[in-house]
Design an enzyme around this catalytic site. Structure first.
Site, PDB file in Angstrom:
ATOM      1  N   GLN A  93       0.815  -1.214   0.000  1.00  0.00           N
ATOM      2  CA  GLN A  93       0.000   0.000   0.000  1.00  0.00           C
ATOM      3  C   GLN A  93       0.845   1.258   0.000  1.00  0.00           C
ATOM      4  O   GLN A  93       2.052   1.236   0.248  1.00  0.00           O
ATOM      5  CB  GLN A  93      -0.903   0.004   1.227  1.00  0.00           C
ATOM      6  CG  GLN A  93      -0.170  -0.052   2.544  1.00  0.00           C
ATOM      7  CD  GLN A  93      -1.114  -0.202   3.727  1.00  0.00           C
ATOM      8  OE1 GLN A  93      -1.434   0.787   4.393  1.00  0.00           O
ATOM      9  NE2 GLN A  93      -1.567  -1.431   3.988  1.00  0.00           N
ATOM     10  N   HIS A 140       0.144   5.862   0.622  1.00  0.00           N
ATOM     11  CA  HIS A 140      -0.779   6.890   1.076  1.00  0.00           C
ATOM     12  C   HIS A 140      -0.556   8.180   0.287  1.00  0.00           C
ATOM     13  O   HIS A 140       0.576   8.487  -0.096  1.00  0.00           O
ATOM     14  CB  HIS A 140      -0.596   7.147   2.569  1.00  0.00           C
ATOM     15  CG  HIS A 140      -0.621   5.899   3.391  1.00  0.00           C
ATOM     16  ND1 HIS A 140      -1.732   5.081   3.460  1.00  0.00           N
ATOM     17  CD2 HIS A 140       0.327   5.305   4.155  1.00  0.00           C
ATOM     18  CE1 HIS A 140      -1.469   4.044   4.244  1.00  0.00           C
ATOM     19  NE2 HIS A 140      -0.217   4.156   4.669  1.00  0.00           N
ATOM     20  N   GLU A 181       3.339   8.179   8.270  1.00  0.00           N
ATOM     21  CA  GLU A 181       3.317   7.318   9.447  1.00  0.00           C
ATOM     22  C   GLU A 181       4.736   6.927   9.870  1.00  0.00           C
ATOM     23  O   GLU A 181       5.669   6.908   9.065  1.00  0.00           O
ATOM     24  CB  GLU A 181       2.478   6.060   9.198  1.00  0.00           C
ATOM     25  CG  GLU A 181       2.927   5.194   8.044  1.00  0.00           C
ATOM     26  CD  GLU A 181       1.933   4.075   7.742  1.00  0.00           C
ATOM     27  OE1 GLU A 181       2.381   2.922   7.618  1.00  0.00           O
ATOM     28  OE2 GLU A 181       0.725   4.359   7.627  1.00  0.00           O
ATOM     29  N   HIS A 200       4.765   0.284   0.433  1.00  0.00           N
ATOM     30  CA  HIS A 200       5.305  -0.476   1.548  1.00  0.00           C
ATOM     31  C   HIS A 200       4.353  -1.589   1.965  1.00  0.00           C
ATOM     32  O   HIS A 200       3.172  -1.590   1.601  1.00  0.00           O
ATOM     33  CB  HIS A 200       5.569   0.437   2.757  1.00  0.00           C
ATOM     34  CG  HIS A 200       4.341   1.097   3.297  1.00  0.00           C
ATOM     35  ND1 HIS A 200       3.793   2.254   2.750  1.00  0.00           N
ATOM     36  CD2 HIS A 200       3.510   0.767   4.328  1.00  0.00           C
ATOM     37  CE1 HIS A 200       2.717   2.591   3.420  1.00  0.00           C
ATOM     38  NE2 HIS A 200       2.517   1.705   4.383  1.00  0.00           N
ATOM     39  N   ARG A 202      -4.112   0.554  -2.322  1.00  0.00           N
ATOM     40  CA  ARG A 202      -3.475  -0.760  -2.236  1.00  0.00           C
ATOM     41  C   ARG A 202      -2.942  -1.205  -3.596  1.00  0.00           C
ATOM     42  O   ARG A 202      -3.504  -0.865  -4.637  1.00  0.00           O
ATOM     43  CB  ARG A 202      -4.466  -1.783  -1.677  1.00  0.00           C
ATOM     44  CG  ARG A 202      -4.871  -1.473  -0.228  1.00  0.00           C
ATOM     45  CD  ARG A 202      -5.887  -2.455   0.316  1.00  0.00           C
ATOM     46  NE  ARG A 202      -6.169  -2.156   1.713  1.00  0.00           N
ATOM     47  CZ  ARG A 202      -7.083  -1.272   2.111  1.00  0.00           C
ATOM     48  NH1 ARG A 202      -7.804  -0.624   1.212  1.00  0.00           N
ATOM     49  NH2 ARG A 202      -7.274  -1.052   3.396  1.00  0.00           N
TER      50      ARG A 202
END
Length: 435
Positions: free
Chosen positions: A98, A100, A135, A265, A284
């Protein structure tokens, strides 16, 4: 200041032992437990459970008085919402491949899908909010992941070592253009191959990997073992091939991995503390039965090759606090180890930062004493919610060894003119660094 009970997410890839062990519950648990959420995410809020008020979701506590709980700096920057989500993540099996979106991509995508009339819970929805999702993962056990596109020259070495004739065409594509555009071309081709070709290509690649591993003479042992494991779980998934293009990363406890927008990642195995911007936007690329939007994924992906060292946050130590430094404006995470005996580490630490904070206890217990108020004891597996309007606190070790993680909003700290400040250790061993 309230004690928080986290929300357990029972995803299939989770562990039956890690989170239960942290919380002191019997193991194995009845079902896999993948994540323990400490935050106010709309999909699942932690709950305030102490005796200082009625039990209620943290999201309701914040919405009742956002300025008092979050502080003016945080609400001005991020609105009436806690801008980060803190988790304990326990992966027994690989998560999906996935990435972001950036803040701009998230806003544009959210508005575009709203204009199309897509429901927020629609299966084919990509953008469930207008926020980005950088993240940070900090390992608490040995932790493995795939993260970012590897240097194409190293990938060419790997593909040549496999000696799989079915890969020759793609090897030629990358060798002819060993840069981000070559990576884009190969990745795009693999994700859009007809299923019949995937069914032939993946087994051939797996057979080649087994042959190389059997010879025992390869610098790519970890990469090929991961390839075989993914191929066993997802035999007809192009994400298995995509793993050949990515860095294989291993973290020891205490090491961190920062994932910015566009970074492809997949977490593979291990337990860690994860903090992210409070968003649910995920594109994804494989290793999952969930929705995959290939054109949108390709639009937001960053194909620039990255060295794993460039994804490692720098760490600043202030007494008993290790601060993981990232560019994310929504969160700052630090690790604190206290020693109740006072022999190896500081036994107490004082926090006086503005804005909202969450202290999540991983082992032992802490006693938190406000300047004027009743102390609270927080055991392992629970957390403490501290608001902007709460007084300064002193955190004491309530066991011989205590480890907790501290999450805060750096924009609030910066607005107070103390962007680099952290906790100040007190006691005889105040200057002791965390291992």
């Amino acid at each position: 200041m309230r004690i928080l009970e986290g929300l357990v997410r029972p995803y299939a890839w989770g562990s039956r032992t890690a989170i239960a062990s942290i919380q002191g519950r019997p193991v194995p648990s009845a079902h896999p437990e993948a994540e323990l959420w400490f935050g106010s995410h709309p999909a699942g809020s932690a709950r305030c459970v102490d005796e200082s008020g009625p039990e209620q979701p943290l999201v309701d506590v914040i919405s009742a008085d956002p300025v008092s709980t979050l502080g003016p700096a945080s609400t001005e920057a991020f609105g009436d919402r806690l801008p980060f989500l803190l988790k304990i993540l326990a992966a027994e099996e690989p998560l999906s491949l996935q990435a972001h979106p950036s803040a701009e991509q998230a806003r544009e995508g959210f508005e575009r899908e709203n204009a199309r009339g897509l429901a927020l819970d629609a299966r084919d929805r990509n953008y469930r909010d207008p926020w980005h999702k950088p993240e940070l993962m900090v390992a608490t056990t040995p932790f493995d992941a795939l993260a970012g596109f590897r240097d194409p020259h190293k990938t060419i070495e790997l593909l040549r070592e496999l000696q799989v004739s079915e890969l020759d065409h793609y090897l030629g594509m990358l060798a002819g253009q060993p840069d981000s555009e070559g990576l884009r071309a190969v990745f795009t081709t693999w994700l859009t191959l007809p299923e019949a070709m995937i069914r032939r290509l993946v087994p051939a690649v797996l057979h080649g990997a087994v042959e190389v591993l059997a010879q025992g003479r390869t610098q790519f042992t970890a990469e090929l073992r991961t390839l075989c494991e993914l191929g066993e779980d997802y035999p007809n998934d192009p994400g298995v091939l995509a793993s050949l293009l990515l860095n294989r990363v291993h973290l020891e406890p205490g090491q961190g991995l920062y994932l910015p927008a566009g970074n492809l990642h997949a977490y593979l195995r291990g337990t860690g503390v994860e903090i992210m911007a409070n968003s649910d936007n995920v594109l994804r690329g494989g290793l999952t039965p969930k929705h995959i939007d290939v054109p949108e994924l390709l639009r937001i992906l960053d194909f620039t090759p990255v060295d794993p060292a460039d994804l490692t946050p720098s760490v600043r130590t202030l007494g008993a606090e290790q601060i993981y430094l990232t560019p994310a404006p929504e969160f700052r995470l630090s690790r604190v180890e206290l020693d109740g005996t006072g022999l190896r580490h500081a036994s107490s630490i004082c926090f006086d930062m503005p804005g909202p904070q969450i202290l999540s206890v991983l082992s032992g217990a802490i006693e938190v004493r406000p300047v004027d108020g009743t102390p609270l004891t927080v055991p392992a597996g629970r957390a403490l919610w501290i608001t902007d309007s709460d007084p300064d606190v002193i955190v004491h070790a309530a066991s011989s060894r205590t480890v907790f993680y501290r999450a805060l909003v750096p924009v609030a700290v910066s607005s107070a003119g103390d962007a680099e400040a952290g906790g100040v250790a007190v006691g005889e061993h105040a200057s002791a660094a965390v291992d």
